[in-house]
Design a protein around this motif. Sequence first.
Motif, PDB file in Angstrom:
ATOM      1  N   PHE A  90      12.374  -1.075  -9.416  1.00 58.44           N
ATOM      2  CA  PHE A  90      11.424   0.001  -9.688  1.00 58.44           C
ATOM      3  C   PHE A  90      10.640  -0.191 -10.977  1.00 58.44           C
ATOM      4  N   GLY A  91      11.025  -1.172 -11.780  1.00 56.57           N
ATOM      5  CA  GLY A  91      10.327  -1.396 -13.038  1.00 56.57           C
ATOM      6  C   GLY A  91       8.857  -1.724 -12.821  1.00 56.57           C
ATOM      7  N   GLY A  92       8.009  -1.175 -13.675  1.00 55.32           N
ATOM      8  CA  GLY A  92       6.587  -1.470 -13.622  1.00 55.32           C
ATOM      9  C   GLY A  92       5.794  -0.629 -12.648  1.00 55.32           C
ATOM     10  N   LEU A  93       6.475   0.261 -11.918  1.00 57.50           N
ATOM     11  CA  LEU A  93       5.762   1.133 -10.983  1.00 57.50           C
ATOM     12  C   LEU A  93       5.258   2.364 -11.721  1.00 57.50           C
ATOM     13  N   GLY A  94       3.957   2.628 -11.623  1.00 59.56           N
ATOM     14  CA  GLY A  94       3.380   3.790 -12.284  1.00 59.56           C
ATOM     15  C   GLY A  94       3.608   5.062 -11.491  1.00 59.56           C
ATOM     16  N   PRO A  95       3.263   6.211 -12.072  1.00 68.30           N
ATOM     17  CA  PRO A  95       3.475   7.500 -11.394  1.00 68.30           C
ATOM     18  C   PRO A  95       2.666   7.653 -10.115  1.00 68.30           C
ATOM     19  N   ASP A  96       1.617   6.866  -9.961  1.00 70.95           N
ATOM     20  CA  ASP A  96       0.856   6.913  -8.711  1.00 70.95           C
ATOM     21  C   ASP A  96       1.570   6.183  -7.582  1.00 70.95           C
TER      22      ASP A  96
ATOM     23  N   LYS B 226       0.804  -1.222   0.000  1.00 69.89           N
ATOM     24  CA  LYS B 226       0.000   0.000   0.000  1.00 69.89           C
ATOM     25  C   LYS B 226       0.835   1.269   0.000  1.00 69.89           C
ATOM     26  N   ALA B 227       2.131   1.117  -0.094  1.00 73.03           N
ATOM     27  CA  ALA B 227       3.018   2.267   0.078  1.00 73.03           C
ATOM     28  C   ALA B 227       3.283   2.999  -1.229  1.00 73.03           C
ATOM     29  N   LYS B 228       3.304   4.334  -1.129  1.00 71.66           N
ATOM     30  CA  LYS B 228       3.856   5.168  -2.182  1.00 71.66           C
ATOM     31  C   LYS B 228       5.369   5.184  -1.992  1.00 71.66           C
ATOM     32  N   ILE B 229       6.108   5.024  -3.085  1.00 74.31           N
ATOM     33  CA  ILE B 229       7.568   4.939  -3.007  1.00 74.31           C
ATOM     34  C   ILE B 229       8.152   6.253  -3.512  1.00 74.31           C
ATOM     35  N   MET B 230       8.923   6.919  -2.651  1.00 74.37           N
ATOM     36  CA  MET B 230       9.484   8.222  -2.976  1.00 74.37           C
ATOM     37  C   MET B 230      10.994   8.097  -3.131  1.00 74.37           C
ATOM     38  N   VAL B 231      11.520   8.609  -4.253  1.00 73.40           N
ATOM     39  CA  VAL B 231      12.948   8.455  -4.565  1.00 73.40           C
ATOM     40  C   VAL B 231      13.540   9.805  -4.935  1.00 73.40           C
ATOM     41  N   PRO B 232      14.828  10.032  -4.604  1.00 72.88           N
ATOM     42  CA  PRO B 232      15.473  11.290  -5.014  1.00 72.88           C
ATOM     43  C   PRO B 232      15.609  11.340  -6.527  1.00 72.88           C
ATOM     44  N   ALA B 233      15.178  12.445  -7.137  1.00 68.09           N
ATOM     45  CA  ALA B 233      15.165  12.546  -8.594  1.00 68.09           C
ATOM     46  C   ALA B 233      16.567  12.451  -9.190  1.00 68.09           C
TER      47      ALA B 233
END
Length: 330
Positions: free
Chosen positions: A211-217, A174-181
């Motif tokens: 990270f493959g397959g993860l959408g922008p949401d 259920k987590a949103k994944i946040m990464v440094p740009a």
Amino acid sequence: MPMMKMNRRDLLVGGGAAAAASVATYLGVSLLPLHVQAQNFGAPSVVQVGYRKQKVGDFEVIALNDGVVRRALQAEFVRNAPLAEVQELLKSQNLPTEYVDVPYTAFLIVAGDRRVLIDTGFADNGPSTTGRLVANLNAAGFKVEDIDTVLISHHHGDHINGLRNKAGQLVFPKAKIMVPAVEHAFWMDDAKMEAAPAAAKGAFQNVRRVFGGLGPDQLVQFQAGQELLPGIRTDAAYGHTPGMVTVTAQSKGQKFMYLADLTNVPQLFARNPDWAVVFDMNPEEARLTRRRVFEAVVKDKTLAGGFHFPFPAFGRIEALGQGYDFKPVA
């Protein structure tokens, strides 16, 4: 930004296959057998209670140990200091001189109804003495479904591999994944992957696996310096990798800073912040960042935590001679 070139010579300095194995293990990819590192020094001790809670104002910060790896101390581990000098510093602290134990500890910030996990460990993708984060999360009173945000400090495998299990399933569904740009752009650059030496290509491929397959949401990129959530911000800590960040949680005048891999093995690299660990991709930038951040933490008397700090991985940073010392919480 100038980057350290990891060519074949770099990988073979001071230990041949062991040097390449250490890069592979650290980045979380299987380039060489893990036993190349451990040799015959026995198994490291795994902490029995693998979580520690600390109040920071209205926040609760929880250290979650993922395990520990024992690796032989080879000449390449500290790139710019003689092995004898490194061993002497360990000896002065009553630590073994033939190997180092490297722990892995992520942190959970409980802020109101938010559950923010910083970095992830290995899940079931790593050595047998790792992969304990979820069990320790459960012991601390939380489930994987409770995590609403995973905040990644940088893309080395021991920090991101715990996002997916070996079967490829998301560990924190259920987590949103946040990464440094800045970090994400480097590792997802196909040209950089193509130009990397063979022993480093696996790290680029591993980032794509995770990270493959993860959408922008699901996957959100952020710029260092932003407040990502109320009371939680990141700051640039470049050098160890191109885009690593620290994370600061602040509530009611109290502050905690997660230092990520600002220093690997604080008994060495906090005491000698000008030493370069083999994993620093830009050693000079990492050195300057290390001194800048440590000075700020000491000045502000900030509670600090590090991914490779000895458990409970919380404590204070104090000035010591020309360097710094980590004092764990009691």
